[in-house]
Design a protein around this motif. Structure first.
Motif, short mmCIF file in Angstrom:
data_model
loop_
_atom_site.label_atom_id
_atom_site.label_comp_id
_atom_site.label_asym_id
_atom_site.label_seq_id
_atom_site.Cartn_x
_atom_site.Cartn_y
_atom_site.Cartn_z
N THR A 1 0.64 -5.65 0.41
CA THR A 1 0.45 -5.16 -0.95
C THR A 1 -0.78 -5.78 -1.60
N ILE A 2 -0.89 -7.10 -1.52
CA ILE A 2 -2.02 -7.80 -2.12
C ILE A 2 -3.33 -7.40 -1.45
N TYR A 3 -3.33 -7.34 -0.12
CA TYR A 3 -4.55 -6.98 0.62
C TYR A 3 -4.97 -5.56 0.31
N LEU A 4 -4.02 -4.64 0.37
CA LEU A 4 -4.32 -3.22 0.16
C LEU A 4 -4.78 -2.96 -1.27
N ALA A 5 -4.09 -3.58 -2.23
CA ALA A 5 -4.46 -3.37 -3.64
C ALA A 5 -5.83 -3.97 -3.93
N SER A 6 -6.14 -5.11 -3.34
CA SER A 6 -7.45 -5.73 -3.54
C SER A 6 -8.57 -4.87 -2.98
N TYR A 7 -8.26 -4.20 -1.88
CA TYR A 7 -9.27 -3.38 -1.21
C TYR A 7 -9.42 -2.01 -1.88
N MET A 8 -8.31 -1.41 -2.34
CA MET A 8 -8.32 -0.04 -2.85
C MET A 8 -8.61 0.05 -4.34
N LEU A 9 -8.23 -0.99 -5.13
CA LEU A 9 -8.35 -0.90 -6.58
C LEU A 9 -9.66 -1.53 -7.07
#
Length: 413
Positions: free
Chosen positions: A405-413
Motif C-alpha cells: 500500500t505504502i509503496y504503490l501509493a507513493s509511486y502512483m499518487l
C-alpha cells in the motif's frame, strides 16, 4: 484506581474468551456479564453529577449496538432461509467445480470473500462465505484454515470501497481519500489474501466433491434470493447516493421478504417467513453486545484518547501500521473516529496506509473485527486459541499488504 479496575474487568473478559475451552463457559455469557458489570462500576464510581452524562454515553453505545443487532438480524434471517431451502448449496454448485482439490477451493473461497466484501458489507460477506464453506465436506483442519482466511479476506476486500468497510467510509467522508485512490487498495488486498491462501494451503491434501442438490425449492425461494441480492445492491447504491444507513435498507428488504411470504401460498401450505428469525444464533448477537459494551467502556475512560496521543508522537507511516494492530484489541470504528478527531497532518499515501491498516489489522485477533466475531460464533472449530495459532501468518500477510500500500501509493499518487 477505578480505571485500573475497569481495565482489569476488560482483561478478565478477554481471558474468559481465551480459556473458553477450559472453563466450558460460553463466551457470549461471560462477555455480556463483564460488559454490564463494567458500566455498573462506572456509574457507582463517578459522582452523582456525572451520572446524566454517563447515562447519555451508555445510551449512545446501546444505540450503536442496536443498529448492529438489527442489521445482523436482518442479514442472518435471509441467510438462514436461503440455506434451509438449499439455494446457497445450489449457488455453490454453479460457482465452484464439482470435483476439485482442497487447495483450489482454498483460493476460490478467498477470492470470493474478497470480492463479495468489496461490494457489500463485511457482515453479509462473512455470513454468506461461512455458509458456503460449511457446505464442503473437508477436514476440521482445512475448514479452520479456510474460516481464518475468510475473516482476513473479508476485512481486506472491504477497505477498497466505501460500501465495504465503515472505517473506509469515515475516512472518505472526512475528505482525506478519493474513490479513485481507494481502488489502489484492491492490489495490496488481493496480493496479501493470495499470499495467506498460499501459506494455508501448505500441507493440505485431498479433493472436495460437491454433492448435487435435489431441486426441492419453490418459486418463492428464487424470489427471496432475488430480494436478498437486490437488497445488497440497494444498500450500496442508496448509501452512496443518499446516505441512507445500511440497516434501514436491509430492514426494508426483510420486510419485503415477510410480505412476500404472507401473500404467497403454495399448494401445500403458506410460507411462514417470520419463523426463520428463530433460526438465528442469538449467541452471536449476545457476544457482540458484550464486546461492544466493553469497548464503549474503554472509550469512556480515555483509553482511545491515550492511543491517539501515542499515535501522534511517531512517524505516521509507522503509527498507521501499529494503529492497525491496535484495532485488533480495540474496535476499529471508535479508534478511527478518535484518530480523525485528532486531525493528524498526513499525506495522501499515509491516509491510504491508515485506511488499509484499520480495515485489515483487526484480522490479527478473532475478536478484532465483526467478521472474526461472527466466525467464532458460528463455527465450533474456531476459538480464540485455535485462531491465535495463525497470528504469525496473519501478521505476515498484513505487513505485506501494508508495505505494498505504502509503496504503490507513493509511486502512483
Amino acid at each position: 484506581m477505578v480505571d485500573y479496575l475497569l481495565i482489569a474487568v476488560a482483561v478478565l473478559a478477554l481471558l474468559s474468551i481465551v480459556f473458553e475451552e477450559i472453563t466450558h463457559i460460553n463466551k457470549a455469557k461471560t462477555t455480556l456479564f463483564f460488559g454490564c458489570i463494567a458500566w455498573m462500576i462506572l456509574f457507582i464510581s463517578r459522582d452523582v453529577s456525572q451520572h446524566a452524562f454517563i447515562n447519555h454515553q451508555l445510551e449512545e453505545n446501546l444505540l450503536e449496538i442496536a443498529v448492529l443487532w438489527l442489521f445482523l438480524m436482518s442479514t442472518m434471517t435471509f441467510v438462514a432461509y436461503l440455506n434451509a431451502k438449499g439455494i446457497i448449496q445450489l449457488f455453490v454448485q454453479r460457482l465452484f467445480p464439482e470435483n476439485s482439490s482442497v487447495v483450489v477451493i482454498m483460493f476460490l473461497i478467498a477470492l470470493f470473500s474478497l470480492l463479495l466484501s468489496a461490494i457489500c458489507d463485511n457482515v453479509t460477506a462473512t455470513l454468506v462465505s461461512l455458509t458456503l464453506l460449511q457446505t464442503f465436506s473437508i477436514s476440521k483442519k482445512a475448514k479452520l484454515r479456510m474460516a481464518v482466511l475468510v475473516v482476513f479476506s473479508v476485512n481486506s476486500g472491504g477497505v477498497a470501497l466505501i460500501t465495504g468497510d465503515v472505517t473506509t467510509l469515515m475516512i472518505y467522508l472526512d475528505g482525506h481519500v478519493k474513490i479513485s485512490q481507494l481502488f489502489l487498495l484492491l492490489v495490496p488486498a488481493t496480493v496479501s489474501v493470495l499470499f495467506l491462501a498460499t501459506i494455508f494451503s501448505i500441507g493440505l491434501k485431498g479433493t472436495v466433491t460437491t454433492k448435487p442438490t435435489i431441486r426441492n425449492y419453490e418459486t418463492i425461494d428464487i424470489f427471496v434470493a432475488l430480494i436478498f441480492f437486490t437488497t445488497i445492491l440497494s444498500t450500496m447504491l442508496l448509501n452512496v447516493a443518499f446516505g441512507i444507513p445500511p440497516v434501514l435498507t436491509f430492514l426494508t428488504g426483510l420486510s419485503v421478504m415477510f410480505l412476500v411470504g404472507t401473500f404467497y401460498r403454495s399448494d401445500k401450505q403458506e410460507s411462514k417467513m417470520l419463523e426463520y428469525i428463530r433460526q438465528i444464533e442469538y449467541e452471536t448477537l449476545l457476544f457482540f453486545l458484550g464486546i461492544l459494551l466493553l469497548v464503549g467502556m474503554l472509550k469512556e475512560i480515555g483509553i482511545l484518547r491515550l492511543v491517539t496521543e501515542i499515535y501522534t508522537q511517531f512517524n505516521p507511516t509507522y503509527s498507521n501500521y501499529f494503529a492497525g494492530i491496535g484495532s485488533a484489541l480495540l474496535d476499529n470504528v471508535p479508534l478511527t473516529a478518535a484518530l480523525l478527531k485528532a486531525e493528524p497532518i498526513l499525506t495522501a499515501t499515509q491516509w491510504l496506509g491508515l485506511t488499509y491498516a484499520v480495515g485489515v489489522g483487526g484480522s490479527l485477533l478473532v475478536i478484532g473485527s465483526a467478521a472474526g466475531i461472527i466466525a467464532m460464533s458460528k463455527m465450533k472449530e474456531m476459538t480464540f486459541l485455535s485462531y491465535s495459532r495463525y497470528i504469525p501468518a496473519l501478521l505476515a500477510a498484513y505487513t505485506l499488504g501494508y508495505g505494498i500500500t505504502i509503496y504503490l501509493a507513493s509511486y502512483m499518487l
